[in-house]
Write a protein that holds these residues in place. Structure first.
Motif, PDB file in Angstrom:
ATOM      1  N   LYS A 172      21.708  45.778  47.321  1.00 57.96           N
ATOM      2  CA  LYS A 172      22.409  47.008  46.936  1.00 57.96           C
ATOM      3  C   LYS A 172      23.634  46.793  46.049  1.00 57.96           C
ATOM      4  O   LYS A 172      23.965  47.671  45.247  1.00 57.96           O
ATOM      5  CB  LYS A 172      22.829  47.778  48.190  1.00 57.96           C
ATOM      6  CG  LYS A 172      21.658  48.357  48.986  1.00 57.96           C
ATOM      7  CD  LYS A 172      20.888  49.393  48.172  1.00 57.96           C
ATOM      8  CE  LYS A 172      19.789  50.037  48.991  1.00 57.96           C
ATOM      9  NZ  LYS A 172      19.045  51.038  48.187  1.00 57.96           N
ATOM     10  N   LEU A 173      24.316  45.654  46.203  1.00 53.85           N
ATOM     11  CA  LEU A 173      25.547  45.469  45.439  1.00 53.85           C
ATOM     12  C   LEU A 173      25.282  45.566  43.942  1.00 53.85           C
ATOM     13  O   LEU A 173      25.844  46.408  43.244  1.00 53.85           O
ATOM     14  CB  LEU A 173      26.185  44.116  45.776  1.00 53.85           C
ATOM     15  CG  LEU A 173      27.087  44.097  46.997  1.00 53.85           C
ATOM     16  CD1 LEU A 173      27.589  42.687  47.269  1.00 53.85           C
ATOM     17  CD2 LEU A 173      28.259  45.036  46.828  1.00 53.85           C
ATOM     18  N   HIS A 174      24.442  44.694  43.446  1.00 50.93           N
ATOM     19  CA  HIS A 174      24.143  44.720  42.010  1.00 50.93           C
ATOM     20  C   HIS A 174      23.183  45.857  41.681  1.00 50.93           C
ATOM     21  O   HIS A 174      23.166  46.351  40.548  1.00 50.93           O
ATOM     22  CB  HIS A 174      23.557  43.370  41.574  1.00 50.93           C
ATOM     23  CG  HIS A 174      23.960  42.980  40.196  1.00 50.93           C
ATOM     24  ND1 HIS A 174      23.109  43.049  39.122  1.00 50.93           N
ATOM     25  CD2 HIS A 174      25.145  42.553  39.698  1.00 50.93           C
ATOM     26  CE1 HIS A 174      23.739  42.657  38.032  1.00 50.93           C
ATOM     27  NE2 HIS A 174      24.966  42.352  38.342  1.00 50.93           N
ATOM     28  N   GLY A 175      22.425  46.302  42.663  1.00 50.20           N
ATOM     29  CA  GLY A 175      21.487  47.405  42.433  1.00 50.20           C
ATOM     30  C   GLY A 175      22.156  48.738  42.185  1.00 50.20           C
ATOM     31  O   GLY A 175      21.530  49.677  41.692  1.00 50.20           O
ATOM     32  N   GLU A 176      23.438  48.841  42.532  1.00 52.80           N
ATOM     33  CA  GLU A 176      24.187  50.082  42.329  1.00 52.80           C
ATOM     34  C   GLU A 176      25.053  50.037  41.073  1.00 52.80           C
ATOM     35  O   GLU A 176      25.948  50.865  40.902  1.00 52.80           O
ATOM     36  CB  GLU A 176      25.075  50.355  43.554  1.00 52.80           C
ATOM     37  CG  GLU A 176      24.315  50.618  44.837  1.00 52.80           C
ATOM     38  CD  GLU A 176      23.611  51.975  44.843  1.00 52.80           C
ATOM     39  OE1 GLU A 176      23.855  52.764  43.903  1.00 52.80           O
ATOM     40  OE2 GLU A 176      22.833  52.226  45.774  1.00 52.80           O
ATOM     41  N   LEU A 177      24.783  49.107  40.171  1.00 56.54           N
ATOM     42  CA  LEU A 177      25.599  48.985  38.964  1.00 56.54           C
ATOM     43  C   LEU A 177      25.648  50.276  38.157  1.00 56.54           C
ATOM     44  O   LEU A 177      26.695  50.650  37.609  1.00 56.54           O
ATOM     45  CB  LEU A 177      25.077  47.848  38.077  1.00 56.54           C
ATOM     46  CG  LEU A 177      25.677  46.467  38.317  1.00 56.54           C
ATOM     47  CD1 LEU A 177      25.078  45.459  37.351  1.00 56.54           C
ATOM     48  CD2 LEU A 177      27.182  46.506  38.202  1.00 56.54           C
ATOM     49  N   ALA A 178      24.518  50.953  38.067  1.00 53.69           N
ATOM     50  CA  ALA A 178      24.485  52.212  37.305  1.00 53.69           C
ATOM     51  C   ALA A 178      25.449  53.235  37.908  1.00 53.69           C
ATOM     52  O   ALA A 178      26.130  53.969  37.179  1.00 53.69           O
ATOM     53  CB  ALA A 178      23.067  52.767  37.270  1.00 53.69           C
ATOM     54  N   THR A 188      28.778  41.120  40.448  1.00 55.44           N
ATOM     55  CA  THR A 188      29.209  42.518  40.493  1.00 55.44           C
ATOM     56  C   THR A 188      30.656  42.659  40.025  1.00 55.44           C
ATOM     57  O   THR A 188      31.005  43.607  39.312  1.00 55.44           O
ATOM     58  CB  THR A 188      29.052  43.085  41.917  1.00 55.44           C
ATOM     59  OG1 THR A 188      27.691  42.903  42.350  1.00 55.44           O
ATOM     60  CG2 THR A 188      29.376  44.566  41.955  1.00 55.44           C
ATOM     61  N   ILE A 189      31.493  41.715  40.411  1.00 57.44           N
ATOM     62  CA  ILE A 189      32.883  41.716  39.933  1.00 57.44           C
ATOM     63  C   ILE A 189      32.906  41.660  38.410  1.00 57.44           C
ATOM     64  O   ILE A 189      33.598  42.439  37.746  1.00 57.44           O
ATOM     65  CB  ILE A 189      33.668  40.530  40.526  1.00 57.44           C
ATOM     66  CG1 ILE A 189      33.856  40.704  42.031  1.00 57.44           C
ATOM     67  CG2 ILE A 189      35.027  40.387  39.841  1.00 57.44           C
ATOM     68  CD1 ILE A 189      34.441  39.486  42.718  1.00 57.44           C
ATOM     69  N   SER A 190      32.140  40.738  37.853  1.00 64.64           N
ATOM     70  CA  SER A 190      32.110  40.567  36.394  1.00 64.64           C
ATOM     71  C   SER A 190      31.549  41.799  35.700  1.00 64.64           C
ATOM     72  O   SER A 190      32.071  42.233  34.664  1.00 64.64           O
ATOM     73  CB  SER A 190      31.269  39.337  36.022  1.00 64.64           C
ATOM     74  OG  SER A 190      31.837  38.158  36.565  1.00 64.64           O
ATOM     75  N   ALA A 191      30.500  42.387  36.277  1.00 63.58           N
ATOM     76  CA  ALA A 191      29.813  43.507  35.628  1.00 63.58           C
ATOM     77  C   ALA A 191      30.640  44.788  35.624  1.00 63.58           C
ATOM     78  O   ALA A 191      30.375  45.690  34.826  1.00 63.58           O
ATOM     79  CB  ALA A 191      28.472  43.753  36.310  1.00 63.58           C
ATOM     80  N   THR A 192      31.634  44.884  36.518  1.00 64.05           N
ATOM     81  CA  THR A 192      32.449  46.110  36.595  1.00 64.05           C
ATOM     82  C   THR A 192      33.898  45.870  36.170  1.00 64.05           C
ATOM     83  O   THR A 192      34.735  46.766  36.288  1.00 64.05           O
ATOM     84  CB  THR A 192      32.441  46.685  38.024  1.00 64.05           C
ATOM     85  OG1 THR A 192      33.036  45.742  38.926  1.00 64.05           O
ATOM     86  CG2 THR A 192      31.019  46.999  38.482  1.00 64.05           C
TER      87      THR A 192
END
Length: 232
Positions: A82-88, A117-121
């Motif tokens: 879910k962590l990376h799956g909720e990027l959108a 996830t930290i990097s992507a947000t």
């Protein structure tokens, strides 16, 4: 122009009652955790609408490893999926994700998705959502002291030194800590930061939380008189 009510800059939330929510419906505990994730998304959206800058959610404590292997395994798998799956979702609502806790001792796949996830947000400029995972207040203080001693073992440590070596020293101290499911204790959550935090406890089980609960928190906070040891 109508003046906007005072809200916490940093809100801490102890999410409690997932298991009881599932039990009341004759469902497995895992169903409660999944609904709890849905509640988190509702809460972070409304916290952003209210102008709250930071929300720290107590996701998985250092003591939660005592739970059954089946439940721990499910929770670790939920984090990975879910962590990376909720990027959108994060990017749609301009949410920056940070983490607090002993990430280094988590399973490798969990630590990897956390860092990704930290990097992507990192470029998001709205509300900061902090997920406390493998987190304990006492453990954080011990790790902060050890970080300091590695750098400057020759001198006495001060409160300022500890503050600067906590997991997220750039994040302001928590202004208010709330807990769901009518449990009335901190359970090792943000012990250093909570020195002057306002506390409130609500009966509703965590999976049932929504935007109205955030509005209630803001209303309750606005009624508090914060003295920080002084006089008003």
């Amino acid at each position: 122009m109508e003046e906007r009510p005072v809200v916490p800059t940093h809100l801490g939330i102890i999410m409690d009652g997932n298991g009881r929510w599932a039990q009341k419906r004759s469902l497995p505990r895992t169903a409660g955790h999944l609904e709890g994730l849905k509640a988190l998304k509702k809460v972070i959206k409304e916290a952003s609408n209210q102008g709250i800058g930071f929300v720290t959610f107590y996701v998985f404590s250092t003591e939660n490893w005592k739970r059954s292997k089946q439940e721990v395994s499910y929770l670790m798998g939920l984090l990975v999926s879910k962590l990376h799956g909720e990027l959108a979702f994060y990017n749609k609502y301009n949410i920056r994700i940070l983490f607090r806790g002993d990430i280094a001792t988590l399973p490798k796949e969990v630590a990897t998705v956390i860092n990704n996830t930290i990097s992507a947000t990192a470029a998001n400029t709205g509300i900061t959502c902090i997920l406390a995972i493998n987190y304990g207040g006492q453990d954080e203080i011990c790790r902060a002291v050890n970080r300091f001693l590695e750098e400057k073992p020759e001198r006495n440590i001060t409160c300022k030194d500890i503050c600067s070596h906590l997991d997220l020293p750039e994040v302001p101290p928590v202004d208010m800590i709330v807990r769901s499911a009518n449990e009335r204790r901190l359970s090792n959550f943000l012990l250093w930061d909570s020195a002057y935090a306002e506390l409130e406890f609500y009966e509703k089980l965590w999976p049932d939380w929504n935007f109205e609960d955030v509005q209630r928190i803001c209303t309750d906070f606005a009624k508090r008189v914060r003295k920080f040891g002084g006089v008003q």
